[in-house]
Write a protein that holds these residues in place. Structure first.
Motif, PDB file in Angstrom:
ATOM      1  N   LEU A 102      51.374  84.071  25.689  1.00 34.15           N
ATOM      2  CA  LEU A 102      50.395  84.031  26.764  1.00 34.15           C
ATOM      3  C   LEU A 102      50.359  82.602  27.287  1.00 34.15           C
ATOM      4  O   LEU A 102      49.896  81.685  26.602  1.00 34.15           O
ATOM      5  CB  LEU A 102      49.020  84.464  26.246  1.00 34.15           C
ATOM      6  N   HIS A 103      50.871  82.404  28.499  1.00 30.54           N
ATOM      7  CA  HIS A 103      50.922  81.068  29.103  1.00 30.54           C
ATOM      8  C   HIS A 103      49.722  80.907  30.039  1.00 30.54           C
ATOM      9  O   HIS A 103      49.498  81.736  30.925  1.00 30.54           O
ATOM     10  CB  HIS A 103      52.230  80.890  29.881  1.00 30.54           C
ATOM     11  N   VAL A 104      48.949  79.848  29.832  1.00 29.40           N
ATOM     12  CA  VAL A 104      47.698  79.631  30.561  1.00 29.40           C
ATOM     13  C   VAL A 104      47.710  78.246  31.198  1.00 29.40           C
ATOM     14  O   VAL A 104      48.159  77.278  30.576  1.00 29.40           O
ATOM     15  CB  VAL A 104      46.477  79.742  29.619  1.00 29.40           C
ATOM     16  N   PHE A 105      47.235  78.145  32.445  1.00 25.86           N
ATOM     17  CA  PHE A 105      47.011  76.828  33.038  1.00 25.86           C
ATOM     18  C   PHE A 105      45.690  76.826  33.803  1.00 25.86           C
ATOM     19  O   PHE A 105      45.234  77.843  34.308  1.00 25.86           O
ATOM     20  CB  PHE A 105      48.177  76.409  33.941  1.00 25.86           C
ATOM     21  N   LYS A 106      45.082  75.646  33.862  1.00 21.64           N
ATOM     22  CA  LYS A 106      43.773  75.471  34.508  1.00 21.64           C
ATOM     23  C   LYS A 106      43.974  75.385  36.022  1.00 21.64           C
ATOM     24  O   LYS A 106      44.866  74.685  36.509  1.00 21.64           O
ATOM     25  CB  LYS A 106      43.103  74.211  33.968  1.00 21.64           C
ATOM     26  N   ASN A 107      43.159  76.104  36.777  1.00 17.18           N
ATOM     27  CA  ASN A 107      43.343  76.197  38.220  1.00 17.18           C
ATOM     28  C   ASN A 107      43.262  74.835  38.909  1.00 17.18           C
ATOM     29  O   ASN A 107      44.076  74.518  39.789  1.00 17.18           O
ATOM     30  CB  ASN A 107      42.309  77.146  38.837  1.00 17.18           C
ATOM     31  N   ASP A 108      42.267  74.008  38.563  1.00 21.68           N
ATOM     32  CA  ASP A 108      42.117  72.725  39.240  1.00 21.68           C
ATOM     33  C   ASP A 108      43.007  71.635  38.658  1.00 21.68           C
ATOM     34  O   ASP A 108      43.005  70.505  39.136  1.00 21.68           O
ATOM     35  CB  ASP A 108      40.649  72.282  39.188  1.00 21.68           C
ATOM     36  N   ASP A 109      43.752  71.957  37.609  1.00 21.38           N
ATOM     37  CA  ASP A 109      44.689  70.991  37.013  1.00 21.38           C
ATOM     38  C   ASP A 109      45.884  71.752  36.432  1.00 21.38           C
ATOM     39  O   ASP A 109      45.941  72.013  35.231  1.00 21.38           O
ATOM     40  CB  ASP A 109      43.986  70.175  35.926  1.00 21.38           C
ATOM     41  N   PRO A 110      46.863  72.116  37.268  1.00 21.02           N
ATOM     42  CA  PRO A 110      48.000  72.932  36.803  1.00 21.02           C
ATOM     43  C   PRO A 110      48.816  72.283  35.687  1.00 21.02           C
ATOM     44  O   PRO A 110      49.563  72.981  34.989  1.00 21.02           O
ATOM     45  CB  PRO A 110      48.843  73.099  38.080  1.00 21.02           C
ATOM     46  N   GLN A 111      48.695  70.959  35.525  1.00 19.82           N
ATOM     47  CA  GLN A 111      49.444  70.290  34.460  1.00 19.82           C
ATOM     48  C   GLN A 111      48.828  70.552  33.084  1.00 19.82           C
ATOM     49  O   GLN A 111      49.485  70.334  32.062  1.00 19.82           O
ATOM     50  CB  GLN A 111      49.479  68.783  34.725  1.00 19.82           C
ATOM     51  N   LEU A 112      47.578  70.998  33.065  1.00 14.26           N
ATOM     52  CA  LEU A 112      46.904  71.278  31.800  1.00 14.26           C
ATOM     53  C   LEU A 112      47.176  72.732  31.408  1.00 14.26           C
ATOM     54  O   LEU A 112      46.625  73.668  31.981  1.00 14.26           O
ATOM     55  CB  LEU A 112      45.399  71.037  31.949  1.00 14.26           C
ATOM     56  N   THR A 113      48.071  72.922  30.442  1.00 11.71           N
ATOM     57  CA  THR A 113      48.499  74.268  30.047  1.00 11.71           C
ATOM     58  C   THR A 113      48.393  74.444  28.537  1.00 11.71           C
ATOM     59  O   THR A 113      48.366  73.470  27.782  1.00 11.71           O
ATOM     60  CB  THR A 113      49.958  74.530  30.473  1.00 11.71           C
ATOM     61  N   LYS A 114      48.326  75.690  28.123  1.00 11.86           N
ATOM     62  CA  LYS A 114      48.367  76.041  26.702  1.00 11.86           C
ATOM     63  C   LYS A 114      49.081  77.373  26.560  1.00 11.86           C
ATOM     64  O   LYS A 114      49.172  78.162  27.516  1.00 11.86           O
ATOM     65  CB  LYS A 114      46.958  76.141  26.094  1.00 11.86           C
ATOM     66  N   GLN A 115      49.593  77.613  25.346  1.00 14.19           N
ATOM     67  CA  GLN A 115      50.286  78.864  25.062  1.00 14.19           C
ATOM     68  C   GLN A 115      49.738  79.471  23.779  1.00 14.19           C
ATOM     69  O   GLN A 115      49.428  78.748  22.819  1.00 14.19           O
ATOM     70  CB  GLN A 115      51.791  78.636  24.940  1.00 14.19           C
ATOM     71  N   TYR A 116      49.646  80.805  23.766  1.00 19.88           N
ATOM     72  CA  TYR A 116      49.102  81.520  22.617  1.00 19.88           C
ATOM     73  C   TYR A 116      50.004  82.706  22.283  1.00 19.88           C
ATOM     74  O   TYR A 116      50.709  83.241  23.146  1.00 19.88           O
ATOM     75  CB  TYR A 116      47.676  82.013  22.912  1.00 19.88           C
ATOM     76  N   CYS A 117      49.927  83.112  21.045  1.00 21.65           N
ATOM     77  CA  CYS A 117      50.717  84.255  20.574  1.00 21.65           C
ATOM     78  C   CYS A 117      50.105  85.570  21.059  1.00 21.65           C
ATOM     79  O   CYS A 117      48.890  85.745  21.035  1.00 21.65           O
ATOM     80  CB  CYS A 117      50.768  84.239  19.050  1.00 21.65           C
ATOM     81  N   ILE A 118      50.972  86.480  21.497  1.00 19.34           N
ATOM     82  CA  ILE A 118      50.530  87.838  21.801  1.00 19.34           C
ATOM     83  C   ILE A 118      51.521  88.824  21.186  1.00 19.34           C
ATOM     84  O   ILE A 118      52.688  88.494  20.939  1.00 19.34           O
ATOM     85  CB  ILE A 118      50.412  88.089  23.332  1.00 19.34           C
ATOM     86  N   TYR A 119      51.042  90.023  20.908  1.00 19.18           N
ATOM     87  CA  TYR A 119      51.899  91.120  20.452  1.00 19.18           C
ATOM     88  C   TYR A 119      51.862  92.217  21.510  1.00 19.18           C
ATOM     89  O   TYR A 119      50.800  92.525  22.058  1.00 19.18           O
ATOM     90  CB  TYR A 119      51.407  91.673  19.107  1.00 19.18           C
ATOM     91  N   TYR A 120      53.014  92.792  21.772  1.00 17.90           N
ATOM     92  CA  TYR A 120      53.080  93.864  22.761  1.00 17.90           C
ATOM     93  C   TYR A 120      54.106  94.891  22.324  1.00 17.90           C
ATOM     94  O   TYR A 120      54.924  94.648  21.428  1.00 17.90           O
ATOM     95  CB  TYR A 120      53.442  93.305  24.144  1.00 17.90           C
ATOM     96  N   ASN A 121      54.051  96.050  22.942  1.00 18.21           N
ATOM     97  CA  ASN A 121      54.974  97.139  22.642  1.00 18.21           C
ATOM     98  C   ASN A 121      56.068  97.129  23.711  1.00 18.21           C
ATOM     99  O   ASN A 121      55.803  97.328  24.890  1.00 18.21           O
ATOM    100  CB  ASN A 121      54.227  98.474  22.638  1.00 18.21           C
ATOM    101  N   SER A 122      57.302  96.899  23.286  1.00 12.73           N
ATOM    102  CA  SER A 122      58.401  96.800  24.249  1.00 12.73           C
ATOM    103  C   SER A 122      58.672  98.121  24.952  1.00 12.73           C
ATOM    104  O   SER A 122      59.295  98.140  26.019  1.00 12.73           O
ATOM    105  CB  SER A 122      59.672  96.321  23.546  1.00 12.73           C
ATOM    106  N   ASP A 123      58.209  99.237  24.370  1.00 13.72           N
ATOM    107  CA  ASP A 123      58.352 100.524  25.050  1.00 13.72           C
ATOM    108  C   ASP A 123      57.322 100.690  26.171  1.00 13.72           C
ATOM    109  O   ASP A 123      57.510 101.503  27.066  1.00 13.72           O
ATOM    110  CB  ASP A 123      58.197 101.676  24.046  1.00 13.72           C
ATOM    111  N   TRP A 124      56.245  99.932  26.086  1.00 12.24           N
ATOM    112  CA  TRP A 124      55.211  99.990  27.110  1.00 12.24           C
ATOM    113  C   TRP A 124      55.429  98.956  28.207  1.00 12.24           C
ATOM    114  O   TRP A 124      55.213  99.219  29.377  1.00 12.24           O
ATOM    115  CB  TRP A 124      53.830  99.722  26.501  1.00 12.24           C
ATOM    116  N   THR A 125      55.841  97.753  27.764  1.00  8.68           N
ATOM    117  CA  THR A 125      55.861  96.606  28.673  1.00  8.68           C
ATOM    118  C   THR A 125      57.174  95.861  28.548  1.00  8.68           C
ATOM    119  O   THR A 125      57.671  95.646  27.435  1.00  8.68           O
ATOM    120  CB  THR A 125      54.700  95.642  28.349  1.00  8.68           C
ATOM    121  N   SER A 126      57.726  95.451  29.676  1.00  4.34           N
ATOM    122  CA  SER A 126      58.926  94.616  29.708  1.00  4.34           C
ATOM    123  C   SER A 126      58.533  93.244  30.225  1.00  4.34           C
ATOM    124  O   SER A 126      58.052  93.111  31.352  1.00  4.34           O
ATOM    125  CB  SER A 126      59.998  95.246  30.601  1.00  4.34           C
ATOM    126  N   LEU A 127      58.731  92.218  29.390  1.00  2.00           N
ATOM    127  CA  LEU A 127      58.335  90.865  29.766  1.00  2.00           C
ATOM    128  C   LEU A 127      59.565  90.019  30.104  1.00  2.00           C
ATOM    129  O   LEU A 127      60.627  90.193  29.507  1.00  2.00           O
ATOM    130  CB  LEU A 127      57.566  90.191  28.618  1.00  2.00           C
TER     131      LEU A 127
END
Length: 535
Positions: free
Chosen positions: A26-51
């Motif tokens: 999960l890639h996240v960035f702050k709207n008023d400061d696009p350089q400020l980003t963070k990433q978090y772990c997510i789990y998904y089902n590859s049969d449901w979703t293609s990333l």
């Protein structure tokens, strides 16, 4: 025998944890400061979703926080405009993931994140074709961290970078395995040489019992495999209790092995030789402090064994000493015993890895189930994971019978867990017993270590073939499937070329020979007779 049972409680072939398409970022960035980003772990089902694999040319969505709402009914969203064309995050529980996603899609959401206070895994369920929005499971404390560090005005997207087929941790695993086999085999041969010299100089075979060894005859080899099968099945059904028995055995056995390995080096140090009385015995100061250090190492690992960030270092140190000492201690008296033991264990590995998936209800092999431990499953309801508890689940215990090295790469799996390349002790010790026999045979027959060197090279080649098989098949491989043929065929070819197959097959059992049969003893006897006649 306790250490041997622990060794074969599981032979986890060379299993490099290959990431499936169920872990993403999960890639996240702050709207008023696009350089400020963070990433978090997510789990998904590859049969449901293609990333996508990268962040290039990827669309971002504004994130709407609906936690602590569960979104099990449309009433949880007061106005549909609140989530229209946005990514939303809701809490896990009360209804299935599919039900939450259908409600979110009906209200116009473009992405559904489900925050969980329990362990997160790949979502399951019967997804309908009409359900098209991405669905991912995320840790609730990550969502809390996101709000605290970046605030609520953020944009998010999902992606899943691929895992490289080759990782440099495999090189470290390879070196650990080969070094253990060479050290154990060399030590076993040197012990054999020392005993032969003792017999030759003393003229008595009583010194042979000075060093303890366990000899695996053909009969004991068969019994050993039978016990291994029974222990593995018991571990499969009673893992939650027996795992602590194996951990206890490993703590004791590895501490003793570490002391045995290091004492051979410490004895060369010319300091600390003074002794003090203890339990009607005299103990050297240096060995006493060495024993304390070995016990402390084992205890520290036992207490902090679930600290993945650094406990693997202690486990590998203890594991290396355990394997080297076991290779030196266990003795195969002849090549016949080697063939029987390794042949039976090859069948054992193949059966429990490849055949048992057709027998078990889960479709998972017994070997893999025992080696990796029970999964941290939550409750299931019609195939859809639902919330089982509001508490985070504790890490489950793993069997300490593998060498572990963290994988040296970046991917989603690094955010989700600490990935390791692993090699079971059995894949080191069992072929190592053959290498040790080859070195002892070299010593007994003065073969200039040709058997030892060729068998060690064959083991290294077998490890490389195992890596190749793992990379090509993309699935767990029993390493003995490759190591056993490589080592046995190599030794057989050398024995045939040197025309020593009969002697190599039956072994050069000097233990049954009369001590006076040794040349040195015959010379000593002749000199004694000459002196007696001279007098």
């Amino acid at each position: 025998m306790g250490a041997a049972r622990a060794l074969r409680a599981v032979v986890w072939g060379l299993l490099l944890p290959l990431m499936s398409a169920r872990e993403g970022i999960l890639h996240v960035f702050k709207n008023d400061d696009p350089q400020l980003t963070k990433q978090y772990c997510i789990y998904y089902n590859s049969d449901w979703t293609s990333l996508p694999d990268t962040l290039d040319n990827i669309a971002y969505l504004k994130l709407e926080f609906l936690t602590p709402k569960l979104l099990c009914s449309q009433a949880d969203v007061p106005h549909a405009d609140v989530i229209k064309d946005k990514a939303i995050v809701v809490m896990r529980g009360n209804c299935t993931f599919i039900e939450k996603a259908e409600i979110a899609q009906q209200l116009g959401a473009k992405m559904l994140l489900i925050a969980s206070d329990t362990a997160i895994h790949e979502p399951h369920g019967n997804k309908t074709q009409s359900l098209t929005i991405p669905i991912a499971l995320v840790r609730n404390y990550d969502i809390i961290d996101l709000k605290q560090t970046l605030g609520k005005d953020v944009n998010v997207t999902l992606y899943s970078p691929p895992v490289p087929n080759f990782d440099y941790s495999m090189v470290i695993i390879f070196l650990i395995a080969v070094v253990c086999v060479i050290l154990g085999g060399y030590w076993s041969g040197m012990s054999e040489l020392e005993k032969l010299k003792s017999v030759s100089s003393s003229g008595s075979s009583s010194t042979l019992s000075d060093i303890e060894h366990v000899t695996l005859t053909p009969l004991t080899a068969v019994l050993f495999v039978c016990v291994s099968c029974i222990m593995l099945v018991l571990m499969y059904y009673f893992y939650q209790w027996l795992v602590y028995v194996v951990i206890s055995i490993f703590c004791v056995g590895s501490a003793m092995s570490l002391f045995s390995c290091l004492s051979a080096l410490v004895s060369k140090i010319p300091y600390g030789r003074c002794r003090f009385p203890c339990w009607n015995q005299c103990i050297e100061v240096r060995l006493f402090f060495l024993a304390l250090c070995c016990v402390a190492t084992s205890v520290v690992w036992g207490v902090f064994r679930n600290e993945d960030r650094w406990a693997w270092i202690l486990q590998d140190i203890l594991g290396i000493s355990f394997c080297v000492n076991l290779i030196q201690t266990l003795k195969l008296p002849n090549f016949k015993s080697c063939v029987i033991l390794l042949g039976l264990l090859l069948v054992y590995d193949v059966f429990f890895v490849f055949i048992t998936p057709f027998i078990t209800k889960s479709g998972q092999s017994i070997m893999v189930e025992v080696a990796t431990g029970p999964s941290e499953d939550s409750e299931k309801n019609d195939g859809n994971l639902v919330e089982a508890s509001a508490e985070r689940s504790a890490p489950h215990e793993k069997l300490p019978v593998v060498m572990k090295v963290p994988r040296l790469m970046f991917s989603a799996v690094m955010l989700c867990r600490m990935p390791f390349s692993m090699l079971g002790y059995g894949d080191i010790v069992l072929p190592g017993l053959l290498v040790a026999y080859c070195h002892r045979f070299d010593v007994q027959t003065s073969s200039s270590r040709v058997y030892f060197i060729s068998s060690a090279i064959a083991y290294a080649v077998g490890m490389l073939v195992t890596f190749l098989g793992l990379s090509l098949m993309k699935m767990a491989q029993p390493a003995l499937l490759y190591l056993v043929p490589c080592t046995l065929i190599s030794c057989t070819l050398v024995a045939l070329y040197r025309k020593e197959m009969k002697k190599f097959w039956n072994g050069n059992n000097y233990q049954v020979m009369d001590p006076m049969d040794f040349p040195a003893n015959e010379e000593n006897a002749a000199r004694a007779n000459e002196q007696h006649e001279g007098q």
